[in-house]
Design a protein around this motif. Structure first.
Motif, PDB file in Angstrom:
ATOM      1  N   PRO A  32     -21.947 -63.782  -8.476  1.00 25.74           N
ATOM      2  CA  PRO A  32     -23.052 -63.516  -9.398  1.00 25.74           C
ATOM      3  C   PRO A  32     -23.662 -62.133  -9.142  1.00 25.74           C
ATOM      4  O   PRO A  32     -23.620 -61.620  -8.026  1.00 25.74           O
ATOM      5  CB  PRO A  32     -24.048 -64.624  -9.086  1.00 25.74           C
ATOM      6  CG  PRO A  32     -23.795 -64.946  -7.643  1.00 25.74           C
ATOM      7  CD  PRO A  32     -22.319 -64.753  -7.430  1.00 25.74           C
ATOM      8  N   ALA A  33     -24.218 -61.547 -10.189  1.00 27.45           N
ATOM      9  CA  ALA A  33     -24.926 -60.268 -10.094  1.00 27.45           C
ATOM     10  C   ALA A  33     -26.237 -60.402 -10.856  1.00 27.45           C
ATOM     11  O   ALA A  33     -26.264 -60.918 -11.979  1.00 27.45           O
ATOM     12  CB  ALA A  33     -24.098 -59.133 -10.669  1.00 27.45           C
ATOM     13  N   ALA A  34     -27.316 -59.954 -10.261  1.00 29.90           N
ATOM     14  CA  ALA A  34     -28.624 -60.009 -10.914  1.00 29.90           C
ATOM     15  C   ALA A  34     -29.454 -58.838 -10.417  1.00 29.90           C
ATOM     16  O   ALA A  34     -29.324 -58.412  -9.265  1.00 29.90           O
ATOM     17  CB  ALA A  34     -29.337 -61.323 -10.621  1.00 29.90           C
ATOM     18  N   GLY A  35     -30.283 -58.304 -11.309  1.00 27.14           N
ATOM     19  CA  GLY A  35     -31.069 -57.160 -10.885  1.00 27.14           C
ATOM     20  C   GLY A  35     -32.142 -56.776 -11.876  1.00 27.14           C
ATOM     21  O   GLY A  35     -32.344 -57.446 -12.899  1.00 27.14           O
ATOM     22  N   VAL A  50     -22.737 -57.471 -17.216  1.00 28.44           N
ATOM     23  CA  VAL A  50     -24.058 -58.104 -17.236  1.00 28.44           C
ATOM     24  C   VAL A  50     -24.646 -58.061 -18.648  1.00 28.44           C
ATOM     25  O   VAL A  50     -24.243 -57.264 -19.497  1.00 28.44           O
ATOM     26  CB  VAL A  50     -25.025 -57.406 -16.251  1.00 28.44           C
ATOM     27  CG1 VAL A  50     -24.528 -57.531 -14.824  1.00 28.44           C
ATOM     28  CG2 VAL A  50     -25.212 -55.954 -16.641  1.00 28.44           C
ATOM     29  N   GLY A  68     -28.790 -58.569 -20.492  1.00 28.06           N
ATOM     30  CA  GLY A  68     -30.197 -58.681 -20.135  1.00 28.06           C
ATOM     31  C   GLY A  68     -31.113 -58.275 -21.271  1.00 28.06           C
ATOM     32  O   GLY A  68     -30.669 -58.051 -22.407  1.00 28.06           O
ATOM     33  N   THR A 111     -29.685 -54.118  -7.759  1.00 27.31           N
ATOM     34  CA  THR A 111     -28.873 -55.283  -8.103  1.00 27.31           C
ATOM     35  C   THR A 111     -28.516 -56.052  -6.837  1.00 27.31           C
ATOM     36  O   THR A 111     -28.243 -55.451  -5.770  1.00 27.31           O
ATOM     37  CB  THR A 111     -27.584 -54.863  -8.829  1.00 27.31           C
ATOM     38  OG1 THR A 111     -27.905 -53.983  -9.906  1.00 27.31           O
ATOM     39  CG2 THR A 111     -26.845 -56.065  -9.376  1.00 27.31           C
ATOM     40  N   ALA A 127     -34.562 -56.819 -17.013  1.00 29.66           N
ATOM     41  CA  ALA A 127     -33.885 -57.708 -16.063  1.00 29.66           C
ATOM     42  C   ALA A 127     -32.509 -58.024 -16.626  1.00 29.66           C
ATOM     43  O   ALA A 127     -32.327 -58.086 -17.841  1.00 29.66           O
ATOM     44  CB  ALA A 127     -34.697 -58.984 -15.852  1.00 29.66           C
ATOM     45  N   ARG A 128     -31.519 -58.179 -15.715  1.00 27.93           N
ATOM     46  CA  ARG A 128     -30.165 -58.466 -16.171  1.00 27.93           C
ATOM     47  C   ARG A 128     -29.472 -59.389 -15.183  1.00 27.93           C
ATOM     48  O   ARG A 128     -29.860 -59.476 -14.006  1.00 27.93           O
ATOM     49  CB  ARG A 128     -29.361 -57.187 -16.363  1.00 27.93           C
ATOM     50  CG  ARG A 128     -28.980 -56.441 -15.114  1.00 27.93           C
ATOM     51  CD  ARG A 128     -29.709 -55.145 -14.906  1.00 27.93           C
ATOM     52  NE  ARG A 128     -29.913 -54.385 -16.106  1.00 27.93           N
ATOM     53  CZ  ARG A 128     -29.004 -53.582 -16.661  1.00 27.93           C
ATOM     54  NH1 ARG A 128     -27.797 -53.475 -16.119  1.00 27.93           N
ATOM     55  NH2 ARG A 128     -29.301 -52.890 -17.723  1.00 27.93           N
ATOM     56  N   ALA A 129     -28.432 -60.078 -15.675  1.00 25.09           N
ATOM     57  CA  ALA A 129     -27.645 -60.986 -14.844  1.00 25.09           C
ATOM     58  C   ALA A 129     -26.235 -61.047 -15.403  1.00 25.09           C
ATOM     59  O   ALA A 129     -26.019 -60.834 -16.604  1.00 25.09           O
ATOM     60  CB  ALA A 129     -28.274 -62.373 -14.805  1.00 25.09           C
ATOM     61  N   GLY A 130     -25.256 -61.329 -14.502  1.00 19.44           N
ATOM     62  CA  GLY A 130     -23.873 -61.391 -14.954  1.00 19.44           C
ATOM     63  C   GLY A 130     -22.932 -61.669 -13.808  1.00 19.44           C
ATOM     64  O   GLY A 130     -23.283 -62.365 -12.846  1.00 19.44           O
TER      65      GLY A 130
END
Length: 683
Positions: free
Chosen positions: A533-536, A676, A678, A557, A518-521
């Motif tokens: 925001p970006a998350a995926g 990102v 994660g 994402t 999982a990642r976010a940024g």
């Protein structure tokens, strides 16, 4: 003059399986004696006969000799040179030459006595009793020279070299047999190579594998896997013509040889010295042939000799077996410390130490292992009662497959304890910390727990079919020491070492096979507007045939950002606003470059589709539109191994073509940069 490969001491086998199971567990093909397994000790390694003397190792490890050389009053006169006056200590193998003897101690050092000692001069003195320092696994005495196999499996000889008998060829050997003026060695594959005097063909070994070799004065005999004896060299007296029988042990000496069949009966051939005939009235566990007599140890552990006896060489004494702990520890610093109460355990021998790090360990702790080469021994001593846990990793080539097996042989004071077949399971969970540019892979560990009774004992581990070697380590947890009265009242089974395999915990997702992250940024759109925001999530799997350098994966994402513009109409200033949500779904391929196992740089490229939804708000009016766009991605990042997974820091760019979303928004593209971080479990 002999070199044998063996399974284990017969009594150790019987103690392990019991009398009722003797035929099936201790015999091969109906034999009641153990067959040979290349590289292990045999009862015959504990007995040998020279020209006019013989030596045997007692059940407690003491060297006992008889015949010429055991009289102080005749010392220095032919043939008395102290060859039958052994030093104290604990021995595991012994060899008798013409006028000297050598023993291999429990710790792997060589000790010699008799003719050829330091500064001795005369026809029989050639420094054959001045052994080199170091650790060895086999020893053999010839007429005026001696040879031994080092722990690295090379052969080293010393003493007389008139005919090149002390100039060993390069390469690895597992055993060595020294004759009068020639020497033969056995390679790990059983092939025999000989050197030295060759006038009678004694160095022309047949090109077939053997399980055992033994050298006489000018001939050599070998035992094949099917029990057939084959001899070559000096053929007078039919010394190279063994009977058509199957044997479990052979020995050559002088101009003759003897073989031991599976029932324990000795058969001899060659020069028929007085009384040297086939003996059918005794059953032997081992035998040895000298210049003019032969000796055997019966299944009741009694040495018996026959043949000439002009110097007492056939007067084998009754063995006094009992030794004190300090006598058993003679010559070995680890054993001395244990016997004197300074320690309860310790390594026997010297090893190269290797640090191994478990990448699943959040604290990054390292464990020190001892590296052991192919067909070498790992040894330690301990004083029970207590419990020893032995862990081992196999070293393998990174391109090797997982469908390999290897053999682990455990010995307890030279007696077979366990013989196990272990599967090879490669993993990148364990990392070797070394500056060497060549780093072999490490397999999943195997652990064994040894429950030890109240005794001082040496354990040896020999691994077969592991050419890159092994890593060993052990931990010993002692129980309280017993008093003498408590020891005397213990039942016999309390002294038996119990071996159990430790079930090591495995994770469901195998590290190095598949990864879930999982990642976010942040998302920085190219069309302007605010950062979003970006998350995926991502799923990766490696390509095993490319040594885990490349991986395939899927990434999804969620991106969100806003676009605002200023405009004026008849109602005044308004601020139209577009809220964009994009969900790129991309299949990607990546490549990584590892540094020391804990850090990796990687790059990736991918292709897929993006779902884009645009919502426009202008004053009180709202419009929405959506579309699917083809999408490409690319980027790079760095990974840091932590626990069962990796921390990921990544930067990348996504491109999709400009597209009209009806009256809502024209010429919009969700292209932009993503930064990102994660965490990914597994790969």
């Amino acid at each position: 003059m002999r070199a044998a490969f063996a399974t284990h001491n017969l009594w150790g086998c019987l103690a392990a399986v019991g009398w009722a199971a003797m035929v099936t567990a201790c015999a091969t093909g109906g034999s009641t004696l153990p067959r040979h397994v290349r590289g292990l000790d045999m009862p015959s390694d504990r007995l040998d006969v020279g020209d006019f003397h013989g030596c045997v190792i007692s059940q407690k490890g003491a060297a006992v000799c008889w015949g010429a050389g055991n009289s102080q009053s005749l010392a220095g006169t032919w043939p008395h040179y102290g060859q039958a006056t052994p030093p104290s200590g604990v021995f595991r193998r012994i060899s008798a030459g013409s006028f000297h003897s050598c023993g291999l101690t429990a710790t792997g050092t060589v000790v010699c006595w008799g003719a050829g000692s330091q500064d001795a001069h005369g026809a029989v003195h050639h420094n054959q009793s001045v052994p080199p320092t170091g650790r060895f696994v086999d020893i053999s005495c010839g007429e005026y020279h001696s040879c031994a196999v080092r722990r690295d499996r090379t052969v080293l000889c010393w003493g007389d070299n008139t005919y090149g008998q002390s100039t060993a060829p390069p390469g690895k050997f597992v055993r060595v047999a020294a004759g009068a003026a020639h020497t033969c060695g056995m390679r790990p594959d059983g092939m025999v190579e000989c050197w030295g005097l060759a006038n009678d063909g004694q160095t022309r070994a047949p090109p077939v594998p053997f399980e055992q070799i033994s050298a006489g004065s000018a001939h050599t005999c070998g035992l094949q896997e099917d029990g057939e004896a084959v001899c070559w060299g000096y053929a007078k007296y039919d010394s190279t013509k063994p009977p058509d029988r199957r044997f479990v042990d052979t020995s050559a000496g002088g101009l003759k040889a003897c073989g031991l069949d599976g029932s324990g009966t000795a058969y001899c051939w060659g020069a028929n010295e007085p009384g040297l005939v086939t003996r059918s009235d005794d059953k032997f566990e081992s035998l040895a042939v000298g210049r003019n007599n032969a000796c055997g140890v019966t299944t009741a552990q009694v040495p018996i000799c026959w043949g000439r006896n002009d110097y007492g060489q056939s007067d084998a004494p009754v063995i006094e077996a009992e030794l004190t702990a300090l006598e058993r520890a003679s010559g070995d610093p680890v054993a001395v410390r244990i016997a004197s109460g300074e320690a309860r355990d310790g390594l026997v021998g010297e090893y190269t130490q290797i640090d191994v790090r478990d990448t699943f360990d959040a604290e990054g702790d390292k464990r020190v292992f001892n590296r052991v080469g192919a067909d070498e021994l790992f040894s330690f001593m301990a004083e029970g009662p207590g419990e020893a846990t032995v862990r081992l990793h196999r070293l393998v080539d990174t391109t090797a497959s997982d469908d390999q097996t290897y053999n682990v042989v455990m010995l307890e004071d030279d007696v077979l304890l366990q013989h196990l077949l272990v599967e090879t399971v490669k993993t990148d969970r364990y990392i070797i910390e070394t500056t060497s540019p060549i780093k072999p892979a490490v397999t999943e560990p195997t652990e064994y727990r040894l429950k030890i009774g109240p005794k001082i004992i040496r354990f040896d581990f020999l691994v077969r079919d592991a050419p890159e070697g092994m890593l060993f380590d052990y931990e010993f947890e002692p129980d309280k020491a017993l008093s003498l009265d408590e020891e005397r009242n213990l039942p016999s089974q309390a002294l038996t070492t119990v071996v159990t395999e430790v079930a090591l915990q495995r994770i469901v997702v195998k590290h190095g096979s598949i990864g879930l992250g999982a990642r976010a940024g942040l998302f920085v759109p190219t069309v302007g507007g605010s950062l979003g925001p970006a998350a995926g999530i991502e799923v990766l799997t490696h390509l095993p045939w490319l040594r885990q350098t490349f991986s395939l994966g899927f990434q999804g994402t969620l991106l969100r950002h806003q676009l605002k513009v200023s405009a004026k109409n008849s109602l005044g200033l308004i601020a139209p606003e577009s809220i964009i949500m994009a969900v790129p779904l991309v299949a990607k391929i990546g490549g990584r470059l590892r540094f020391g196992g804990a850090i990796a740089l990687y790059g990736f490229a991918g292709f897929g589709a993006s779902y884009v939804r645009v919502q426009r708000i202008a004053y009180v009016t709202q419009r929405a539109s959506e579309n699917w766009l083809w999408t490409t991605t690319g980027g790079a990042g760095v990974e840091f191994t932590l626990g069962p997974g990796v921390i990921v820091i990544e930067g990348g760019f996504m491109y999709a073509p400009p597209t009209d979303f009806g009256a809502t928004l024209q010429g919009y593209t969700p292209s932009g940069s993503m930064f990102v971080g994660g965490y990914r479990l597994g790969l």
